[in-house]
Design a protein around this motif. Sequence first.
Motif, PDB file in Angstrom:
ATOM      1  N   GLY C  54       3.901  -6.645  -4.416  1.00 52.37           N
ATOM      2  CA  GLY C  54       4.741  -5.461  -4.247  1.00 52.37           C
ATOM      3  C   GLY C  54       4.398  -4.261  -5.109  1.00 52.37           C
ATOM      4  O   GLY C  54       4.986  -3.193  -4.942  1.00 52.37           O
ATOM      5  N   MET C  55       3.457  -4.409  -6.022  1.00 50.52           N
ATOM      6  CA  MET C  55       3.135  -3.329  -6.955  1.00 50.52           C
ATOM      7  C   MET C  55       1.771  -2.705  -6.619  1.00 50.52           C
ATOM      8  O   MET C  55       0.804  -3.428  -6.385  1.00 50.52           O
ATOM      9  CB  MET C  55       3.092  -3.863  -8.382  1.00 50.52           C
ATOM     10  N   PRO C  56       1.674  -1.387  -6.642  1.00 51.57           N
ATOM     11  CA  PRO C  56       0.383  -0.757  -6.306  1.00 51.57           C
ATOM     12  C   PRO C  56      -0.653  -0.980  -7.407  1.00 51.57           C
ATOM     13  O   PRO C  56      -0.369  -0.795  -8.586  1.00 51.57           O
ATOM     14  CB  PRO C  56       0.732   0.733  -6.203  1.00 51.57           C
ATOM     15  N   VAL C  57      -1.844  -1.403  -6.981  1.00 53.99           N
ATOM     16  CA  VAL C  57      -2.950  -1.634  -7.912  1.00 53.99           C
ATOM     17  C   VAL C  57      -4.235  -1.128  -7.278  1.00 53.99           C
ATOM     18  O   VAL C  57      -4.315  -0.985  -6.060  1.00 53.99           O
ATOM     19  CB  VAL C  57      -3.130  -3.134  -8.251  1.00 53.99           C
ATOM     20  N   ASN C  58      -5.263  -0.861  -8.113  1.00 54.19           N
ATOM     21  CA  ASN C  58      -6.588  -0.531  -7.584  1.00 54.19           C
ATOM     22  C   ASN C  58      -7.340  -1.830  -7.299  1.00 54.19           C
ATOM     23  O   ASN C  58      -7.666  -2.570  -8.223  1.00 54.19           O
ATOM     24  CB  ASN C  58      -7.380   0.289  -8.608  1.00 54.19           C
ATOM     25  N   ALA C  59      -7.603  -2.081  -6.021  1.00 53.15           N
ATOM     26  CA  ALA C  59      -8.272  -3.338  -5.663  1.00 53.15           C
ATOM     27  C   ALA C  59      -9.677  -3.400  -6.256  1.00 53.15           C
ATOM     28  O   ALA C  59     -10.214  -4.491  -6.497  1.00 53.15           O
ATOM     29  CB  ALA C  59      -8.326  -3.489  -4.146  1.00 53.15           C
ATOM     30  N   CYS C  60     -10.273  -2.240  -6.525  1.00 51.40           N
ATOM     31  CA  CYS C  60     -11.642  -2.252  -7.053  1.00 51.40           C
ATOM     32  C   CYS C  60     -11.694  -2.675  -8.510  1.00 51.40           C
ATOM     33  O   CYS C  60     -12.764  -3.011  -9.020  1.00 51.40           O
ATOM     34  CB  CYS C  60     -12.283  -0.871  -6.914  1.00 51.40           C
ATOM     35  N   LEU C  61     -10.542  -2.621  -9.186  1.00 55.42           N
ATOM     36  CA  LEU C  61     -10.530  -2.993 -10.604  1.00 55.42           C
ATOM     37  C   LEU C  61     -10.131  -4.443 -10.832  1.00 55.42           C
ATOM     38  O   LEU C  61     -10.108  -4.900 -11.968  1.00 55.42           O
ATOM     39  CB  LEU C  61      -9.553  -2.095 -11.382  1.00 55.42           C
ATOM     40  N   MET C  62      -9.800  -5.144  -9.772  1.00 58.16           N
ATOM     41  CA  MET C  62      -9.387  -6.530  -9.946  1.00 58.16           C
ATOM     42  C   MET C  62     -10.478  -7.458  -9.478  1.00 58.16           C
ATOM     43  O   MET C  62     -11.060  -7.258  -8.403  1.00 58.16           O
ATOM     44  CB  MET C  62      -8.127  -6.800  -9.140  1.00 58.16           C
ATOM     45  N   LEU C  63     -10.717  -8.486 -10.254  1.00 60.92           N
ATOM     46  CA  LEU C  63     -11.571  -9.554  -9.761  1.00 60.92           C
ATOM     47  C   LEU C  63     -10.754 -10.289  -8.705  1.00 60.92           C
ATOM     48  O   LEU C  63      -9.558 -10.506  -8.875  1.00 60.92           O
ATOM     49  CB  LEU C  63     -11.947 -10.507 -10.890  1.00 60.92           C
ATOM     50  N   ALA C  64     -11.396 -10.663  -7.618  1.00 61.12           N
ATOM     51  CA  ALA C  64     -10.681 -11.373  -6.549  1.00 61.12           C
ATOM     52  C   ALA C  64      -9.982 -12.621  -7.093  1.00 61.12           C
ATOM     53  O   ALA C  64      -8.864 -12.946  -6.699  1.00 61.12           O
ATOM     54  CB  ALA C  64     -11.638 -11.734  -5.428  1.00 61.12           C
ATOM     55  N   VAL C  97      -1.504  14.731   6.752  1.00 59.96           N
ATOM     56  CA  VAL C  97      -2.697  13.911   6.991  1.00 59.96           C
ATOM     57  C   VAL C  97      -3.833  14.819   7.443  1.00 59.96           C
ATOM     58  O   VAL C  97      -3.843  15.282   8.585  1.00 59.96           O
ATOM     59  CB  VAL C  97      -2.420  12.842   8.070  1.00 59.96           C
ATOM     60  N   GLN C  98      -4.768  15.086   6.553  1.00 59.36           N
ATOM     61  CA  GLN C  98      -5.929  15.878   6.952  1.00 59.36           C
ATOM     62  C   GLN C  98      -7.092  14.924   7.181  1.00 59.36           C
ATOM     63  O   GLN C  98      -7.151  14.288   8.222  1.00 59.36           O
ATOM     64  CB  GLN C  98      -6.207  16.984   5.938  1.00 59.36           C
ATOM     65  N   CYS C  99      -7.987  14.758   6.247  1.00 65.77           N
ATOM     66  CA  CYS C  99      -9.115  13.867   6.523  1.00 65.77           C
ATOM     67  C   CYS C  99      -8.666  12.413   6.567  1.00 65.77           C
ATOM     68  O   CYS C  99      -9.292  11.588   7.210  1.00 65.77           O
ATOM     69  CB  CYS C  99     -10.241  14.064   5.508  1.00 65.77           C
ATOM     70  N   GLY C 100      -7.573  12.124   5.876  1.00 63.39           N
ATOM     71  CA  GLY C 100      -6.964  10.806   5.981  1.00 63.39           C
ATOM     72  C   GLY C 100      -7.515   9.741   5.068  1.00 63.39           C
ATOM     73  O   GLY C 100      -6.980   8.640   5.007  1.00 63.39           O
ATOM     74  N   PHE C 101      -8.582  10.046   4.303  1.00 62.60           N
ATOM     75  CA  PHE C 101      -9.221   8.983   3.547  1.00 62.60           C
ATOM     76  C   PHE C 101      -8.333   8.479   2.420  1.00 62.60           C
ATOM     77  O   PHE C 101      -8.357   7.305   2.069  1.00 62.60           O
ATOM     78  CB  PHE C 101     -10.572   9.477   3.012  1.00 62.60           C
ATOM     79  N   CYS C 102      -7.528   9.358   1.846  1.00 59.06           N
ATOM     80  CA  CYS C 102      -6.652   8.952   0.736  1.00 59.06           C
ATOM     81  C   CYS C 102      -5.366   8.314   1.254  1.00 59.06           C
ATOM     82  O   CYS C 102      -4.621   7.697   0.490  1.00 59.06           O
ATOM     83  CB  CYS C 102      -6.281  10.151  -0.129  1.00 59.06           C
ATOM     84  N   ILE C 103      -5.101   8.503   2.543  1.00 57.98           N
ATOM     85  CA  ILE C 103      -3.781   8.178   3.099  1.00 57.98           C
ATOM     86  C   ILE C 103      -3.374   6.704   2.993  1.00 57.98           C
ATOM     87  O   ILE C 103      -2.237   6.423   2.630  1.00 57.98           O
ATOM     88  CB  ILE C 103      -3.666   8.715   4.546  1.00 57.98           C
ATOM     89  N   PRO C 104      -4.231   5.737   3.291  1.00 53.84           N
ATOM     90  CA  PRO C 104      -3.777   4.351   3.112  1.00 53.84           C
ATOM     91  C   PRO C 104      -3.266   4.095   1.700  1.00 53.84           C
ATOM     92  O   PRO C 104      -2.207   3.490   1.513  1.00 53.84           O
ATOM     93  CB  PRO C 104      -5.029   3.521   3.435  1.00 53.84           C
ATOM     94  N   GLY C 105      -3.976   4.580   0.697  1.00 55.41           N
ATOM     95  CA  GLY C 105      -3.543   4.401  -0.687  1.00 55.41           C
ATOM     96  C   GLY C 105      -2.240   5.121  -0.967  1.00 55.41           C
ATOM     97  O   GLY C 105      -1.352   4.604  -1.648  1.00 55.41           O
ATOM     98  N   ILE C 106      -2.116   6.329  -0.431  1.00 56.82           N
ATOM     99  CA  ILE C 106      -0.894   7.113  -0.610  1.00 56.82           C
ATOM    100  C   ILE C 106       0.302   6.397   0.015  1.00 56.82           C
ATOM    101  O   ILE C 106       1.377   6.308  -0.587  1.00 56.82           O
ATOM    102  CB  ILE C 106      -1.059   8.508   0.039  1.00 56.82           C
ATOM    103  N   VAL C 107       0.106   5.893   1.237  1.00 58.87           N
ATOM    104  CA  VAL C 107       1.204   5.207   1.923  1.00 58.87           C
ATOM    105  C   VAL C 107       1.713   4.060   1.069  1.00 58.87           C
ATOM    106  O   VAL C 107       2.918   3.874   0.894  1.00 58.87           O
ATOM    107  CB  VAL C 107       0.769   4.689   3.315  1.00 58.87           C
ATOM    108  N   LEU C 108       0.801   3.283   0.511  1.00 61.20           N
ATOM    109  CA  LEU C 108       1.232   2.105  -0.252  1.00 61.20           C
ATOM    110  C   LEU C 108       1.873   2.501  -1.577  1.00 61.20           C
ATOM    111  O   LEU C 108       2.896   1.947  -1.965  1.00 61.20           O
ATOM    112  CB  LEU C 108       0.048   1.156  -0.452  1.00 61.20           C
ATOM    113  N   SER C 109       1.299   3.464  -2.284  1.00 57.85           N
ATOM    114  CA  SER C 109       1.908   3.918  -3.548  1.00 57.85           C
ATOM    115  C   SER C 109       3.303   4.466  -3.299  1.00 57.85           C
ATOM    116  O   SER C 109       4.252   4.152  -4.020  1.00 57.85           O
ATOM    117  CB  SER C 109       1.058   5.012  -4.196  1.00 57.85           C
TER     118      SER C 109
END
Lengths: 744, 317, 157
Positions: C54-64, C97-109
């Motif tokens: 339930g908490m927003p995190v950067n998936a790139c900073l976590m080891l799987a 929503v312009q280019c949309g690339f940030c949007i998935p992250g924005i939606v979740l945050s």
Amino acid sequence: MDKSIIGANIPRLESREKVDGSGRYTDDFSPAGMLYGAVLRSPYPHARVKKIDAAQVLAMPGVMAVILPQDVAGIRYNSSGNPPSDLLVDDEHILTDHPLYEGDAIAAVAAQTPRLCKEALGRFAVEYEVLPAALSVEAALDPSTPPLHPDIAKSNDFQLLAFDQGDVETGLAACDIVLEGEFATPAVHPLPMEPTSCICEWRGNTINIYATSQTPFQERRILAGMFGLPESAVRIVKPLMGGGFGARQQLHYQPQGCLLSKKTGRPVKMLLTREEEMMATTTRHAAKMRVKLGAMLDGKISAMDIEVWHDTGAYCTHGPIVLSAQGKKVQYGVDHYRYRGHCVYTNNVTAGAMRGYGNPQVTFAREMLIDRLARKLGRDPLELRLQNHLARGDTIPGTQTLVSSVAIQTCVDEAERIRKEVDAKRAQPGEWGVAFCMHTSGPSNKSGMSSASIYLNRDGSVQLNLGTADIGQGSETAMAQVAAEVLGIKLECVNVHAADTASTPYDTGTFASSQMFVGGNAVVLAAKSMIKNLATALADVRGVSAAQVGFAGGVFSLPDGQCSFADAAEQVLYGGDNSRVVFGEGSYKAVEAPPVFAVCLVRTQRDMLTGVLTITDAIQTVDAGNVINKNIVRGQIEGGMAQGLGYGWMEQLETDRRTGKHITSDALLYKIPTAQDIPSLYSAAVDSYDEFGPLGAKSIGELTLVPVAAALAISAERSCGKEIFSLPLSKGLLLTRAAKEVAQ
Amino acid sequence: MITHSFDYTCPSSLEQACALKSEDSVYIAGGTDIVPALKYGLLFPKLVISLQNVPGLASITIEGGNLVIGAMVGLEKLARYTEHFPNLSGLNHAVRAVASPQIRHIGTVGGNLLQEARCIFYNQTTAWRRGIEPCHKTGGSVCHQAPAKPQCVALYHSDLAPAFLAADCLVQIYRDGNEQQLPLETLLAAPSRVLGGGVLTHIVLPDVENLRQLHFRKHAVRGAIDFPLANAALTVRACGTVRLIMGAMTPKPVTLEQTQSELADSLKEEMPLAAQIYQTAAAEAKKKARPIREATASPAVKQQAMVVVQEVIRDLL
Amino acid sequence: MLTIQLTINGAAHRCEVSPNTTLLELIRDDMHLTGTKRGCDQGHCGACTVLLDGMPVNACLMLAVMADGKQVETIEAAAPGTKKHALQQALIEEGAVQCGFCIPGIVLSATALLEERPQASRPEIREALSGNLCRCTGYSRIIAAVEKAQERGRTNG
């Protein structure tokens, strides 16, 4: 006009798939058999590769191919996505053994996984001879510095652009006041959020590419020429794209990707890391500018003398064309104008296209001086500028470009209205900085051209085929609105298919704010052509003459009654022996480039104890002609303001003088504003209409970034009482956004 | 992407964790420092030891009037907890000043305190660093910030540390089978030597009731994500003690002793603060600062950022 | 290789991963869920934001491997009739929503914020979005969309 379509807040056609994550960008595709490609880059800004040995790389299991400089030695090109021009120099190599900037491409490798690629890059055995690097325009012009491209130019100052009107020396001499200044702006990065990427497949005699591309048709032309293929054999498709801002107005690593694919027989994905993005993709030109303004005591600015040195980095790409565009952007009726723009090679990262294309740099310098003039004359900065502003029917100094529409007074009135509201709500006194700018609708050298075709379906719905590359600015939606309006059909009945060189017609490219004006005009012509062809076909099917068929508001009128667009489509497609398929097509060559205008005000406050400068509010009002989509236009104003604030406040690509290393190598060291940094933004697109524009529209893509850094710097200069000569402000000031926002 | 290969293990006790620890291994808490270091090729452990399953390290409690914070407490968790303590508002600000919400949901209090010092020539990828000589921290013997320096001059950028130091925090560490308690300052002065192969387990903020005010200020280029250009924390205790700590301008946070002592005197005598105190603070900060070159902000602006010291004093009033 | 068990968008998965695989690589490259974007791979941009328990995190900073036993929610998690859905709708309507690339992250945050603090103030909204970089919009319409979603949430009860 149908107000439910034109000027309304129409949501964009592709927003749904962006918000639910189903939309696919280049890196989201993985065709069968795909390999990954990566580029070995020079860690030095200037060096010679004395020896390169790929034996250890080729010995790695999973590495499928390597290409080296000798494999591509004969090929020189210019990567920029512009129509062919004598100003452009073919000085780039696909791979080089004489790297001219830190990040220059030396070798390329294809491997099974991204990890293998990265490991492979570490296993090239390279012997470098490190050479002295010229990391500034001054260093590059020093007589002891050898030319970077001796076969192209004996001096690193390799191209001069000049525009003149009247006689500036005489003009200045006759002025009551002459103000001058030397200003500097840094190289900054477009930093679209999606990293640059492409998937290249060379199969037999054809090439298929998916890429982050603003200029698919220009890239097709360059690649076809480079590889000796007909253009029809090269297909470039632009999927959903995460921004461009000029970064992708050119080829990037498609040549390497194509060659790796040719060698391996597999599709190859070239995906840049953020570090490579920062260090090895194109930037805005850093500029040194010397500006002189001559004015009379009554406020008339009669002479303007501008000399600019652009650091174009290691390769030409767009360099001279940026200067050519830069010199044509004066919106004040000066009698005497002299512009000289120097394009200078250095060992810095290659500069290319970035939103504004030379205009933000000179606008900063010029508007700073105009504000000092206003203060010196005791004049209101808005009024002084209005006094000197071009009117409808005038030509832009130094050019033949006509001002076909200008609503600058309305822009000022609206900006003033908003300013009063903001000031009334702010308890602490602040300083407003004012800046004006103009930009263009389509390339100012009139090389813009676009086309569209329309396919008709039985039920009256249409497919609109566009060469336009929507890079996130919403051009596809705007074009669909124009088509729907002209055809008199519902927006839902227009399906857009775009940016596929094999199945959509030519468009010069998404740059120079072309899409709305140039692309839009092509769509109008295509829609009119569809109506004409459908009317003719309907006449045949119904046995009347074409002259007897009229059309208005989506309805055909015939002698025996009316017929809706949908009914006409069905009757023609299923009309017995007279059935036919009906097409609409239009081609528009931009012989005009109507200027657009913006007024920007930024407010700052200074903390008396600490000297910290707080940015509280920012206003921008624009004349972009008739507004086709309110949401899109507002988004462009606000987005441009955010980028302009970044440019003025915190953005710069930095190189360390001592080590020669490019420091700002990631998105932490290089800073763009966060949601905590952008102040309240107030914007308006005023009522305006241009006779040359599609439904009266002009373009807005770049305009809104251009004046903002100037307005911010002017505000800072007034707040601090200290003259400012360079950007970004974070080099000299501690800035922060006001914690308190006042309600809009 | 991390190209270096390593083993990973999740011990379920401090004993196990320490038994596994060697020169070739690192502990991982939240990972927001370790993972970037792995990606940039700054760390090459054979084994990564996660502390996430070790019990007793992730709670916040009041014990004997002291606030005891487990080293594995997430930053966002500490932020939410401190919302309820008006006298700890500065600690709340300090935690929320760290990086971004996403990083605060992964990163830990202990991890933030034990972060490596940073430098624009060090925090770069392996490929980038091929273009310069190795420095003191990467196996060489030069410093790119200051060529004449015989040792690393990188700065320590923790936002939590000044707040904890100003609050007189102690730390508990588990080492060689024993629990020890020592001042936070001692740990930060030489973390590797003090910890050995041990683990930081708790941070203890003594006598919470006695802490009347805690103020924290940070200046960075942006209002989020960035490490500080400078930060400062100021505390006043009921007994009259004043502590003023400045961070991000030196390899370890510094105490501004002269200023804090003048502040304490002013408060004791219940005299209004003279404008003089701001000048004293500015001068002492400038004297003690050892700034290095950072990205985007010029050296002049880095210096200017020390106004945080004046700002926390102003917050006091 | 280690075996981990985690829930992704409500579905249980058992995955074999190398310790040096990040959660982002697991999501995009192994699970082929491409809605989560790779913007910088360094934790500087927020494009890879996912919800972890339930908490927003950067998936790139976590080891799987650190997601073992946890619940992961990506942008693809369907959520009709929820706060997330209301926010997605508001983003579209507000032109955010312009280019949309940030949007998935924005939606979740932003969704995580609305779930936890439905009445979040403007400063709290800015703070919640402060780890998501957007280059296109200047954040203005995004903030307006979050406030619109809040407004609708209030009216609908």
